[in-house]
Write a protein that holds these residues in place. Sequence first.
Motif, PDB file in Angstrom:
ATOM      1  N   VAL A 153    -140.743  72.997   3.438  1.00 26.45           N
ATOM      2  CA  VAL A 153    -139.610  73.025   2.510  1.00 26.45           C
ATOM      3  C   VAL A 153    -140.184  72.922   1.100  1.00 26.45           C
ATOM      4  N   LYS A 154    -140.047  73.988   0.353  1.00 27.73           N
ATOM      5  CA  LYS A 154    -140.661  74.050  -0.961  1.00 27.73           C
ATOM      6  C   LYS A 154    -140.012  73.042  -1.915  1.00 27.73           C
ATOM      7  N   ASP A 155    -140.787  72.002  -2.288  1.00 31.61           N
ATOM      8  CA  ASP A 155    -140.328  71.000  -3.249  1.00 31.61           C
ATOM      9  C   ASP A 155    -140.688  71.502  -4.645  1.00 31.61           C
ATOM     10  N   LEU A 156    -139.655  71.791  -5.427  1.00 30.34           N
ATOM     11  CA  LEU A 156    -139.903  72.345  -6.757  1.00 30.34           C
ATOM     12  C   LEU A 156    -140.439  71.304  -7.732  1.00 30.34           C
ATOM     13  N   ASN A 157    -140.251  70.008  -7.417  1.00 28.62           N
ATOM     14  CA  ASN A 157    -140.734  68.958  -8.308  1.00 28.62           C
ATOM     15  C   ASN A 157    -141.278  67.795  -7.470  1.00 28.62           C
ATOM     16  N   PRO A 158    -142.378  67.995  -6.736  1.00 31.22           N
ATOM     17  CA  PRO A 158    -142.903  66.944  -5.859  1.00 31.22           C
ATOM     18  C   PRO A 158    -143.529  65.799  -6.651  1.00 31.22           C
ATOM     19  N   ILE A 159    -143.356  64.572  -6.097  1.00 25.94           N
ATOM     20  CA  ILE A 159    -144.015  63.395  -6.685  1.00 25.94           C
ATOM     21  C   ILE A 159    -145.223  63.092  -5.801  1.00 25.94           C
ATOM     22  N   GLU A 160    -146.390  63.422  -6.277  1.00 21.02           N
ATOM     23  CA  GLU A 160    -147.607  63.251  -5.488  1.00 21.02           C
ATOM     24  C   GLU A 160    -148.288  61.941  -5.869  1.00 21.02           C
ATOM     25  N   VAL A 161    -148.621  61.135  -4.857  1.00 23.59           N
ATOM     26  CA  VAL A 161    -149.266  59.838  -5.089  1.00 23.59           C
ATOM     27  C   VAL A 161    -150.448  59.706  -4.130  1.00 23.59           C
ATOM     28  N   GLU A 162    -151.198  58.624  -4.296  1.00 26.58           N
ATOM     29  CA  GLU A 162    -152.356  58.392  -3.434  1.00 26.58           C
ATOM     30  C   GLU A 162    -152.422  56.921  -3.055  1.00 26.58           C
TER      31      GLU A 162
ATOM     32  N   SER B 246    -141.322  78.946   6.453  1.00 26.42           N
ATOM     33  CA  SER B 246    -141.025  78.442   5.107  1.00 26.42           C
ATOM     34  C   SER B 246    -139.542  78.616   4.819  1.00 26.42           C
ATOM     35  N   VAL B 247    -138.952  77.566   4.200  1.00 22.86           N
ATOM     36  CA  VAL B 247    -137.530  77.617   3.853  1.00 22.86           C
ATOM     37  C   VAL B 247    -137.373  77.137   2.414  1.00 22.86           C
TER      38      VAL B 247
ATOM     39  N   THR C   6    -137.242  69.680  25.445  1.00 20.34           N
ATOM     40  CA  THR C   6    -136.663  68.748  24.461  1.00 20.34           C
ATOM     41  C   THR C   6    -137.197  69.084  23.075  1.00 20.34           C
ATOM     42  N   GLY C   7    -136.486  68.602  22.040  1.00 19.12           N
ATOM     43  CA  GLY C   7    -136.941  68.825  20.664  1.00 19.12           C
ATOM     44  C   GLY C   7    -136.231  69.960  19.975  1.00 19.12           C
ATOM     45  N   THR C   8    -135.246  70.554  20.633  1.00 20.08           N
ATOM     46  CA  THR C   8    -134.508  71.663  20.030  1.00 20.08           C
ATOM     47  C   THR C   8    -133.203  71.149  19.421  1.00 20.08           C
ATOM     48  N   GLY C   9    -132.450  72.077  18.810  1.00 18.26           N
ATOM     49  CA  GLY C   9    -131.171  71.703  18.197  1.00 18.26           C
ATOM     50  C   GLY C   9    -131.296  71.633  16.688  1.00 18.26           C
ATOM     51  N   ASP C  10    -130.389  70.883  16.068  1.00 13.61           N
ATOM     52  CA  ASP C  10    -130.401  70.737  14.603  1.00 13.61           C
ATOM     53  C   ASP C  10    -131.459  69.718  14.197  1.00 13.61           C
ATOM     54  N   ILE C  11    -132.364  70.128  13.318  1.00 10.30           N
ATOM     55  CA  ILE C  11    -133.465  69.294  12.865  1.00 10.30           C
ATOM     56  C   ILE C  11    -133.318  69.034  11.372  1.00 10.30           C
ATOM     57  N   SER C  12    -133.229  67.753  10.977  1.00 10.98           N
ATOM     58  CA  SER C  12    -133.142  67.400   9.554  1.00 10.98           C
ATOM     59  C   SER C  12    -134.497  67.589   8.889  1.00 10.98           C
ATOM     60  N   LEU C  13    -134.460  68.028   7.635  1.00 11.97           N
ATOM     61  CA  LEU C  13    -135.686  68.310   6.891  1.00 11.97           C
ATOM     62  C   LEU C  13    -135.759  67.484   5.625  1.00 11.97           C
ATOM     63  N   SER C  14    -136.966  67.251   5.161  1.00 11.89           N
ATOM     64  CA  SER C  14    -137.186  66.661   3.841  1.00 11.89           C
ATOM     65  C   SER C  14    -138.109  67.591   3.088  1.00 11.89           C
ATOM     66  N   GLN C  15    -138.127  67.459   1.786  1.00 17.79           N
ATOM     67  CA  GLN C  15    -138.957  68.352   0.998  1.00 17.79           C
ATOM     68  C   GLN C  15    -140.433  68.145   1.327  1.00 17.79           C
ATOM     69  N   GLY C  16    -141.126  69.247   1.392  1.00 23.04           N
ATOM     70  CA  GLY C  16    -142.538  69.206   1.752  1.00 23.04           C
ATOM     71  C   GLY C  16    -142.741  69.685   3.170  1.00 23.04           C
ATOM     72  N   ILE C  17    -143.754  69.142   3.827  1.00 15.73           N
ATOM     73  CA  ILE C  17    -144.115  69.560   5.176  1.00 15.73           C
ATOM     74  C   ILE C  17    -143.330  68.764   6.211  1.00 15.73           C
ATOM     75  N   ASN C  18    -142.737  69.477   7.179  1.00 12.15           N
ATOM     76  CA  ASN C  18    -142.023  68.857   8.292  1.00 12.15           C
ATOM     77  C   ASN C  18    -142.608  69.377   9.601  1.00 12.15           C
ATOM     78  N   LYS C  19    -142.841  68.458  10.536  1.00 14.51           N
ATOM     79  CA  LYS C  19    -143.379  68.838  11.835  1.00 14.51           C
ATOM     80  C   LYS C  19    -142.273  68.772  12.892  1.00 14.51           C
TER      81      LYS C  19
ATOM     82  N   ASP D  73    -147.196  62.052   4.517  1.00 16.60           N
ATOM     83  CA  ASP D  73    -148.562  62.563   4.411  1.00 16.60           C
ATOM     84  C   ASP D  73    -148.577  64.081   4.586  1.00 16.60           C
ATOM     85  N   GLU D  74    -149.756  64.665   4.567  1.00 17.83           N
ATOM     86  CA  GLU D  74    -149.875  66.119   4.603  1.00 17.83           C
ATOM     87  C   GLU D  74    -149.443  66.715   5.940  1.00 17.83           C
ATOM     88  N   SER D  75    -149.405  65.884   6.996  1.00 18.16           N
ATOM     89  CA  SER D  75    -148.956  66.381   8.299  1.00 18.16           C
ATOM     90  C   SER D  75    -147.443  66.287   8.468  1.00 18.16           C
ATOM     91  N   GLY D  76    -146.750  65.652   7.514  1.00  9.91           N
ATOM     92  CA  GLY D  76    -145.304  65.505   7.586  1.00  9.91           C
ATOM     93  C   GLY D  76    -144.842  64.156   8.105  1.00  9.91           C
TER      94      GLY D  76
END
Length: 481
Positions: free
Chosen positions: A229-238, A173-174, A195-208, A288-291
């Motif tokens: 990534v803890k989103d303090l004001n997430p916009i949740e839709v369906e 968690s960050v 492979t898959g290492t190094g600097d990884i960009s993140l977005s708010q919410g779940i990142n895989k 989605d919930e998996s990122g």
Amino acid sequence: MKKIKNLLFGLFMVFAFVPSVDAATGSINASTSSKTVAVGSTFTVTVKVSCSEALGSWQFGVSYDSAYISLQSGDVSIAEYGNGSMKTKSYTYKFKAIKAGNATVRISSPSMVTWNDDSNLFTPSSSNATVTVKTQQEIQASYSKDNNLKSLTVEGYELSPVFNKDVTEYTVSVPDTVEQIKVSAQVNDSKAHVTGTGDISLSQGINKVEVVVTAQNGSVKKYYITVDVKDLNPIEVESGGVKYTVVKKLELLTEPIGHTPTTIKIGEVEVPAFKSELTHLTILGLKDESGKISMFIYDADANTYEPYREIKNSSLALLPIKTENDVEGFQRTKITINGEEYEAFQSLSDKDFYLIFGMNVGTGDEDYYIFDIETNMFVKYNSKVFENINTENKEFKIYTIALGGIAGVLFLLSILVVAKNSKYEKIIKRLSKQLEETKGRKERIEPPKEEEAIVEEEVREDEVDVDSTSLEEKKKRKKKR
């Protein structure tokens, strides 16, 4: 006794001040580009001639185990002279592996003299080169299978659980202010790669984050890090019964063809989106919930989100659209393109034809398109031409539309045929045959005007001949009377 000691001391002093003379040394050594080679492959052997002084002349021979390797290039008998300055000379030999086993390339009868002392012929040291020839199966069987990690870390944060090479799922968690993390990993076997290492960009919410380890033998093992990534004001839709959160970072989104970046407001929050004056669509990213991030069409008035799934080829990008309308001569069905399922229509008279209703993203026009499932090509559908082909009495209809309609069909289908074995080739051949039959039929039914004129002329000449014959007969009858 004293005299003997003085004599020995004198001799020692004489030899102590005699200058020493170093004899020249040399070597002729063989080395190989690879210690292990596969049957059928080639490899090189380099023979290097070296001398402590300038080379005068040298010679040597090369022999090898011909049962396992064969010489492709290189002289097996060497005798050469120097130029007064060179101290080394190299020779390259190319071999091909022909049978499994151990093979040696040997240096035989080496000798050399220096440039400054050509009378002093000496034997330099030498070494041979050995290779192990194996079959491809033997080589692959010897490869390491170790695809484990020795360590896995996220700089500045702790993984949960603690790393273990046999555990492949981790979380961390960050804070919401963190935009990227640095992932490091070390392989357990130096012959494996990661492979898959190094600097990884993140977005708010779940990142895989997926870290992939590939062993020397090609076997793969994947480690996963779920970064929250803890989103303090997430916009949740369906959408479609699946829950998503709106992506708030433009750099995490893929720009759709024909659309430009912009921002829109959902509630009181500004989010990145893409718009087009031609399609009049607003497209944004949902996670989605998996990122996993996907693009969706956003309808602000209806507050709905529909997946944006365009089909691309070299000529255009098509956005399939659901339609309630049916197409005469076609039945509604499903078709899979690039792993995605779309609504389509299949011809009732010819199963090779599929129609897809959609929007040309480049123009914003909505229409039906003919799709070739084998080549991923599509072209705009011409209903006026094709409606005559899909009727029961094809020959009559093709004849009535004459050459223009069939030629149009052939031209349209020609665009679709991009591969030699395309399924549309048989359709083109069939229509070409019908076209030839139509030409012949038209020529038989409607003879050329020139031929008609010739026939009429012959008829008139026959009529004149008949009239002339009748007059002659009448004259003869009058004379008899």
